[in-house]
Design a protein around this motif. Structure first.
Motif, short mmCIF file in Angstrom:
data_model
loop_
_atom_site.label_atom_id
_atom_site.label_comp_id
_atom_site.label_asym_id
_atom_site.label_seq_id
_atom_site.Cartn_x
_atom_site.Cartn_y
_atom_site.Cartn_z
N PHE A 1 0.77 -1.25 0.00
CA PHE A 1 0.00 0.00 0.00
C PHE A 1 0.80 1.30 0.00
O PHE A 1 0.22 2.37 -0.15
CB PHE A 1 -0.97 0.00 1.20
CG PHE A 1 -1.95 -1.14 1.16
CD1 PHE A 1 -2.90 -1.21 0.14
CD2 PHE A 1 -1.94 -2.14 2.12
CE1 PHE A 1 -3.80 -2.26 0.09
CE2 PHE A 1 -2.84 -3.20 2.07
CZ PHE A 1 -3.78 -3.26 1.05
N LYS A 2 2.12 1.23 0.16
CA LYS A 2 2.83 2.50 0.35
C LYS A 2 2.82 3.41 -0.88
O LYS A 2 2.83 4.64 -0.73
CB LYS A 2 4.25 2.28 0.87
CG LYS A 2 5.22 1.68 -0.11
CD LYS A 2 6.65 1.81 0.46
CE LYS A 2 7.68 1.32 -0.52
NZ LYS A 2 7.97 -0.09 -0.51
N ASN A 3 2.73 2.82 -2.08
CA ASN A 3 2.73 3.68 -3.27
C ASN A 3 1.42 4.42 -3.50
O ASN A 3 1.37 5.37 -4.27
CB ASN A 3 3.05 2.85 -4.53
CG ASN A 3 4.49 2.37 -4.50
OD1 ASN A 3 5.33 2.96 -3.81
ND2 ASN A 3 4.77 1.29 -5.20
N GLN A 4 0.36 3.98 -2.82
CA GLN A 4 -0.95 4.61 -3.07
C GLN A 4 -1.45 5.41 -1.87
O GLN A 4 -2.61 5.84 -1.85
CB GLN A 4 -1.98 3.53 -3.41
CG GLN A 4 -1.79 2.91 -4.78
CD GLN A 4 -2.67 1.68 -4.94
OE1 GLN A 4 -2.43 0.64 -4.33
NE2 GLN A 4 -3.71 1.79 -5.74
N ASN A 5 -0.60 5.57 -0.84
CA ASN A 5 -1.05 6.26 0.37
C ASN A 5 0.04 7.17 0.92
O ASN A 5 1.23 6.95 0.66
CB ASN A 5 -1.44 5.23 1.44
CG ASN A 5 -2.69 4.46 1.05
OD1 ASN A 5 -3.79 4.98 1.16
ND2 ASN A 5 -2.51 3.24 0.57
N SER A 6 -0.36 8.16 1.72
CA SER A 6 0.62 9.11 2.25
C SER A 6 1.44 8.42 3.35
O SER A 6 0.92 7.52 4.05
CB SER A 6 -0.08 10.34 2.83
OG SER A 6 -0.71 9.99 4.04
#
Ligand SMILES: CC(C)(COP(=O)(O)OP(=O)(O)OC[C@H]1O[C@@H](n2cnc3c(N)ncnc32)[C@H](O)[C@@H]1OP(=O)(O)O)[C@@H](O)C(=O)NCCC(=O)NCCS
Length: 172
Positions: free
Chosen positions: A28-33
Motif C-alpha cells: 500500500f505504500k505507493n498509493q497512500n501518504s
C-alpha cells in the motif's frame, strides 16, 4: 520443495509483526501518504494489539513457508472477532498477504484453501473478506478463485476514509 502451513502462537509475535509490516508496506505504500501509512501500521501492528489478536479464541493466524522460508500469512476470524457483523455461519479472511517474491506462485490460493477447510470443518456457510477498492490485483485474484462482490463499507487508513469492497463465496 515443500510447502508447510503452521498455526501461529504467542511465540510468533515478533515474526508476525515483521511480516505484517513488510507486506502491508509493500502493498500500500505507493498509493497512500507516509503519515497515513505510519498511523495505520502503529495502530494495527503494535505488539499489544497483535498479542491480543493472537490470544483471541475466535481468530487464527497461519504462516505459509516454502522450503522453510516464510512466504506469507493468513488471519481468519469467526463469531464476534469478525470485523463486520456477519453472523455465526460466516468466516472472515481478515488478512492474506504473500511476500512480494513469492507472489503468483500459488501460495495465495493455498491459503484460501486452508481458510475454506477451516470454515467447512466448522460448518460455516460463507467465507468473506473486505478488500480496498483500489487493490485491483487482489480483487482480480479473489474473482479468479470464485469470490463475488456482495457489498461495500468504509474504513479509515490514518485520517483518510476509504472504501472496502466486501466479497464472499458460498461454501457447499
Ligand atoms: C493477492 C495475493 C494474496 C494473491 O496471492 P498469490 O500467491 O500472488 O496468488 P496465486 O499465485 O495463488 O494465484 C491464484 C490464482 O489467481 C490468479 N491471480 C493472482 N493474482 C492475480 C492478479 N493480480 N490478476 C489476475 N489473476 C491473478 C493466478 O493467476 C492464479 O490463477 P490460476 O490458479 O489459474 O493459476 C497476493 O498477491 C498478495 O499477498 N498481494 C499483496 C497483499 C494483498 O493485496 N493482500 C490482500 C489484501 S485484501
Amino acid at each position: 520443495m515443500t510447502v508447510k502451513i503452521k498455526k501461529c502462537n504467542r511465540d510468533d509475535l515478533q515474526i508476525l509483526q515483521e511480516i505484517s509490516i513488510e507486506t502491508f508496506n509493500d502493498t500500500f505504500k505507493n498509493q497512500n501518504s507516509p503519515e497515513n501509512m505510519k498511523a495505520y501500521l502503529e495502530r494495527a501492528f503494535n505488539s499489544n494489539q497483535l498479542e491480543k489478536e493472537l490470544s483471541n479464541i475466535s481468530s487464527e493466524f497461519f504462516f505459509i513457508c516454502f522450503n522453510k522460508e516464510l512466504a506469507g500469512y493468513l488471519k481468519v476470524n469467526i463469531n464476534d472477532a469478525q470485523s463486520e457483523k456477519m453472523g455465526d455461519e460466516s468466516l472472515e479472511i481478515e488478512r492474506i498477504y504473500i511476500r512480494y517474491k513469492f507472489q503468483r506462485k500459488g501460495f495465495g490460493k493455498y491459503l484460501i484453501n486452508k481458510a475454506m477447510e477451516i470454515a467447512l470443518r466448522q460448518n460455516k456457510k460463507i467465507i468473506w473478506l473486505g478488500v480496498w477498492e483500489k487493490n485491483k490485483k487482489a480483487i482480480d485474484f479473489y474473482k479468479k478463485i470464485g469470490f463475488v462482490q456482495t457489498e461495500a463499507h468504509s474504513f479509515y487508513l490514518g485520517d483518510e476514509e476509504q472504501i472496502d469492497v466486501i466479497m464472499s463465496k458460498t461454501l457447499v
